[in-house]
Design a protein around this motif. Structure first.
Motif, mmCIF file in Angstrom:
data_model
loop_
_atom_site.group_PDB
_atom_site.id
_atom_site.type_symbol
_atom_site.label_atom_id
_atom_site.label_comp_id
_atom_site.label_asym_id
_atom_site.label_seq_id
_atom_site.Cartn_x
_atom_site.Cartn_y
_atom_site.Cartn_z
ATOM 1 N N LEU A 377 -8.170 40.403 7.989
ATOM 2 C CA LEU A 377 -7.067 39.507 8.316
ATOM 3 C C LEU A 377 -7.595 38.116 8.644
ATOM 4 O O LEU A 377 -8.599 37.976 9.359
ATOM 5 N N THR A 378 -6.934 37.092 8.141
ATOM 6 C CA THR A 378 -7.161 35.720 8.588
ATOM 7 C C THR A 378 -5.960 35.349 9.435
ATOM 8 O O THR A 378 -4.815 35.409 8.968
ATOM 9 N N ILE A 379 -6.223 34.991 10.701
ATOM 10 C CA ILE A 379 -5.147 34.800 11.672
ATOM 11 C C ILE A 379 -5.225 33.399 12.259
ATOM 12 O O ILE A 379 -6.283 32.950 12.704
ATOM 13 N N GLU A 380 -4.095 32.720 12.277
ATOM 14 C CA GLU A 380 -3.995 31.399 12.887
ATOM 15 C C GLU A 380 -3.631 31.556 14.358
ATOM 16 O O GLU A 380 -2.700 32.283 14.705
ATOM 17 N N CYS A 381 -4.401 30.859 15.234
ATOM 18 C CA CYS A 381 -4.181 30.925 16.681
ATOM 19 C C CYS A 381 -4.096 29.518 17.247
ATOM 20 O O CYS A 381 -4.400 28.534 16.567
ATOM 21 N N ARG A 382 -3.699 29.414 18.512
ATOM 22 C CA ARG A 382 -3.552 28.100 19.138
ATOM 23 C C ARG A 382 -4.861 27.574 19.717
ATOM 24 O O ARG A 382 -5.059 26.363 19.809
#
Length: 410
Positions: A377-382
């Motif tokens: 998974l490639t996950i965008e976070c803050r």
């Protein structure tokens, strides 16, 4: 007795008078956020706002304006990695002077196209600037063209020095100027002008680690440079004779920065100042970030000398910066190959506030059971803290085995 330098402060003042109205008097303004980030008081000189997005227009125009009618008729030739090319091509076109530009074969497409758009003939030759220079000299002799050197010419150096006059007029309190070094024309002109106006000012040069030609020349070492760098605008093998003399006389310090430092600076200029800097243009900020102790509490002027970065390179820099800040992470989750498991994972990530950018099943290239699978998974976070919470949700709430592949999270 010390030998006279190639230019004087009066030469720079004369250039400033002649160039007035033909170039942009670019802003030199303080950056509150960069100051907080570095622990120094930062001003930025936005030379990327020139018409060709680089300071090189200054030296090019100062040289071209002094050619006589016979020299203008013959035409000019220059070698350049891009910015000098555009400066010469643009102002030669304005003045009706035929221009030929020799560029290294690896020059970004955007710089080649823009140079041609200004009406110049472009010749691609050699893998580095030194090889392009040899071809330019050959063509100059063969075709009777006037050679416009990108940095080792007194008129070019004086033109570049006009930046210092503008910076100290806008912010006379500056006590340090941090300037990228390729062949040395920019820092030489700035050093002559700035030291004449304010002898106590510190002049700090910056080179990338792969191309420390000025550093080696000042130390009397053989020049050993080469390799790929994001800062191709300062990837110069041979420093100038005039520029070496000026740097030896007036330079206070020289800092080498890594490509990673420069990448980070490019991304910060974009994210913080909302401005595009090419690698060479961001080298000054890279130096302050790499060695903040040298600049702590000082009033520092950075020369953002150019903004001509290939859009593909800039896109990669943005994404790589997001990975370094853990705003983009890659994880591998080991799961049983049963219906609904992927939906459960997506729910856990979503509940934790993460955004799945990409998902890839690994059924063949895995060491897990045939009844299990890996999902990447490639996950965008803050932020990094947020990324840690997303990973913790998968491990603790989901009970999944998670391996972080990229993104600085354990």
């Amino acid at each position: 007795m010390t030998a006279a330098l190639a230019i004087t402060h009066d030469d720079v003042v004369d250039a400033a008078k002649a160039l007035h109205g033909h170039l942009v008097d670019t802003p030199c303004v303080p950056s509150r956020t960069l100051s907080q980030l570095t622990g120094s008081n930062i001003w930025v000189k936005f030379e990327n706002l020139q018409f060709t997005a680089s300071f090189k227009e200054r030296g090019a125009l100062n040289k071209l304006r002094q050619l006589n009618a016979e020299e203008r008729a013959r035409g000019v030739i220059a070698m350049s990695a891009g910015n000098h090319a555009q400066g010469v091509a643009y102002h030669a076109g304005r003045l009706g002077i035929p221009a030929t530009i020799v560029m290294p074969e690896g020059t970004p497409f955007s710089k080649v196209e823009r140079t041609e758009d200004h009406g110049a003939r472009v010749v691609l030759k050699g893998s580095v600037l030194a090889e392009a220079a040899a071809e330019a000299e050959r063509l100059a002799a063969e075709e009777g063209l006037v050679f416009v050197h990108p940095y080792d010419d007194p008129d070019v150096i004086a033109g570049q020095g006009t930046i210092a006059l503008e910076m100290l007029a806008a912010a006379p309190e500056l006590d340090t100027l941090v300037v990228p070094i390729g062949g040395g024309g920019l820092i030489s002109g700035i050093a002559v002008a700035a030291k004449a106006l304010k002898p106590s000012i510190r002049i700090v040069g910056v080179e990338v680690e792969a191309y420390p030609a000025m550093d080696q020349a000042l130390k009397g070492q053989p020049i050993q440079v080469g390799g790929d760098t994001i800062a191709e605008g300062i990837a110069v093998k041979n420093v100038g004779r005039h520029t070496l003399e000026i740097c030896r006389a007036l330079l206070d310090d020289l800092i080498l920065v890594s490509d990673a430092d420069v990448e980070n600076a490019v991304a910060l200029f974009l994210n913080i100042e909302k401005t595009v800097a090419e690698g060479a243009g961001a080298a000054g900020l890279a130096a302050v970030l790499a060695q903040p102790e040298k600049f702590k509490d000082r009033k520092v002027g950075l020369v953002l000398c150019g903004g001509n970065i290939d859009s593909r390179v800039l896109a990669q820099v943005i994404m790589r910066h997001a990975v370094r800040e853990s705003r983009l992470i890659a994880v591998r989750v080991m799961i049983p190959d049963r219906p609904g498991t992927l939906a459960r994972i997506a729910g856990l990530v979503g509940d934790a506030g993460g955004n799945i950018i990409e998902a890839l099943h690994q059924r063949l290239f895995t060491t897990t059971s045939v009844k299990a699978t890996d999902i990447d998974l490639t996950i965008e976070c803050r932020s990094k803290r947020h990324a840690e919470r997303v990973v913790a949700a998968l491990r603790e709430k989901g009970g999944f085995e998670v391996k972080v592949l990229a993104g600085g999270v354990e």
